[in-house]
Scaffold this active site. Sequence first.
Site, PDB file in Angstrom:
ATOM      1  N   GLN A 160       3.286   6.163  -4.074  1.00 65.66           N
ATOM      2  CA  GLN A 160       2.446   4.963  -4.063  1.00 65.66           C
ATOM      3  C   GLN A 160       3.221   3.840  -4.731  1.00 65.66           C
ATOM      4  O   GLN A 160       3.753   4.010  -5.839  1.00 65.66           O
ATOM      5  CB  GLN A 160       1.116   5.200  -4.797  1.00 65.66           C
ATOM      6  CG  GLN A 160       0.189   3.988  -4.712  1.00 65.66           C
ATOM      7  CD  GLN A 160      -1.172   4.200  -5.380  1.00 65.66           C
ATOM      8  OE1 GLN A 160      -1.426   5.248  -5.974  1.00 65.66           O
ATOM      9  NE2 GLN A 160      -2.028   3.192  -5.286  1.00 65.66           N
ATOM     10  N   VAL A 173       2.028   0.271  -4.175  1.00 59.46           N
ATOM     11  CA  VAL A 173       1.081  -0.825  -4.412  1.00 59.46           C
ATOM     12  C   VAL A 173      -0.187  -0.209  -4.992  1.00 59.46           C
ATOM     13  O   VAL A 173      -0.827   0.636  -4.347  1.00 59.46           O
ATOM     14  CB  VAL A 173       0.760  -1.597  -3.118  1.00 59.46           C
ATOM     15  CG1 VAL A 173      -0.250  -2.709  -3.418  1.00 59.46           C
ATOM     16  CG2 VAL A 173       2.027  -2.182  -2.503  1.00 59.46           C
ATOM     17  N   HIS A 190      -5.298   2.154  -0.785  1.00 61.54           N
ATOM     18  CA  HIS A 190      -5.143   1.870   0.645  1.00 61.54           C
ATOM     19  C   HIS A 190      -4.957   3.157   1.415  1.00 61.54           C
ATOM     20  O   HIS A 190      -4.389   4.124   0.913  1.00 61.54           O
ATOM     21  CB  HIS A 190      -3.964   0.918   0.899  1.00 61.54           C
ATOM     22  CG  HIS A 190      -2.683   1.333   0.261  1.00 61.54           C
ATOM     23  ND1 HIS A 190      -2.422   1.141  -1.077  1.00 61.54           N
ATOM     24  CD2 HIS A 190      -1.584   1.943   0.772  1.00 61.54           C
ATOM     25  CE1 HIS A 190      -1.215   1.606  -1.364  1.00 61.54           C
ATOM     26  NE2 HIS A 190      -0.693   2.109  -0.261  1.00 61.54           N
TER      27      HIS A 190
HETATM   28  P1  DGP Z   1       2.306   2.873  -0.618  1.00 62.20           P
HETATM   29  O1  DGP Z   1       3.729   3.317  -0.692  1.00 62.20           O
HETATM   30  O2  DGP Z   1       1.384   3.989  -0.147  1.00 62.20           O
HETATM   31  O3  DGP Z   1       1.841   2.216  -1.887  1.00 62.20           O
HETATM   32  O4  DGP Z   1       2.263   1.794   0.547  1.00 62.20           O
HETATM   33  C1  DGP Z   1       2.320   0.428   0.329  1.00 62.20           C
HETATM   34  C2  DGP Z   1       2.609  -0.214   1.645  1.00 62.20           C
HETATM   35  O5  DGP Z   1       2.341  -1.604   1.530  1.00 62.20           O
HETATM   36  C3  DGP Z   1       4.051  -0.096   2.116  1.00 62.20           C
HETATM   37  O6  DGP Z   1       4.099   0.681   3.312  1.00 62.20           O
HETATM   38  C4  DGP Z   1       4.486  -1.524   2.410  1.00 62.20           C
HETATM   39  C5  DGP Z   1       3.215  -2.309   2.382  1.00 62.20           C
HETATM   40  N1  DGP Z   1       3.329  -3.648   1.839  1.00 62.20           N
HETATM   41  C6  DGP Z   1       3.855  -3.986   0.641  1.00 62.20           C
HETATM   42  N2  DGP Z   1       3.813  -5.322   0.466  1.00 62.20           N
HETATM   43  C7  DGP Z   1       3.224  -5.834   1.589  1.00 62.20           C
HETATM   44  C8  DGP Z   1       2.887  -7.155   2.003  1.00 62.20           C
HETATM   45  O7  DGP Z   1       3.105  -8.146   1.312  1.00 62.20           O
HETATM   46  N3  DGP Z   1       2.303  -7.278   3.219  1.00 62.20           N
HETATM   47  C9  DGP Z   1       2.021  -6.201   4.022  1.00 62.20           C
HETATM   48  N4  DGP Z   1       1.445  -6.430   5.192  1.00 62.20           N
HETATM   49  N5  DGP Z   1       2.326  -4.936   3.655  1.00 62.20           N
HETATM   50  C10 DGP Z   1       2.917  -4.763   2.455  1.00 62.20           C
END
Ligand code: DGP
Length: 113
Positions: free
Chosen positions: A93, A95, A99
């Site tokens: 993870q 972020v 999600h």
């Molecule tokens: P996780 O590794 O499970 O925390 O997934 C976080 C996801 O969030 C990763 O696949 C990339 C996505 N992500 C990070 N920053 C942004 C952003 O600014 N915009 C979008 N659309 N996705 C993002």
Amino acid sequence: MTETIFKKIIDKEIPADIIHEDDISLVFRDINPVAPTHLLIIPKKPIDKISDANQEDQALLGHLFLVAGEVARKLGVEDAFRLVVNNGAGAQQTVFHLHIHLIAEREFNWPPG
Ligand code: DGP
């Protein structure tokens, strides 16, 4: 919790390719897709990770799964998709705003990596 990039997307402070929005949830395309269809389904309520959710989040969590099915049907991928929740840095993870990844239109293997 500290404010995350997803909070900025919810507040429309930064852009995202939004697929669905309602009072409880937001769905948008992942910026680093691992498949032709890679969506993020998030609650508007800030919950750092699934292990921080509690009883009062029961309806919210159910809503996120219903929305997953709804957007999968909307995009025509309802026959084959995978939902993934990474919980904690050790599980990749990155972020810390809960999600659900919805991944479709790629080959799937089991067990997952
Ligand atoms: P996780 O590794 O499970 O925390 O997934 C976080 C996801 O969030 C990763 O696949 C990339 C996505 N992500 C990070 N920053 C942004 C952003 O600014 N915009 C979008 N659309 N996705 C993002």
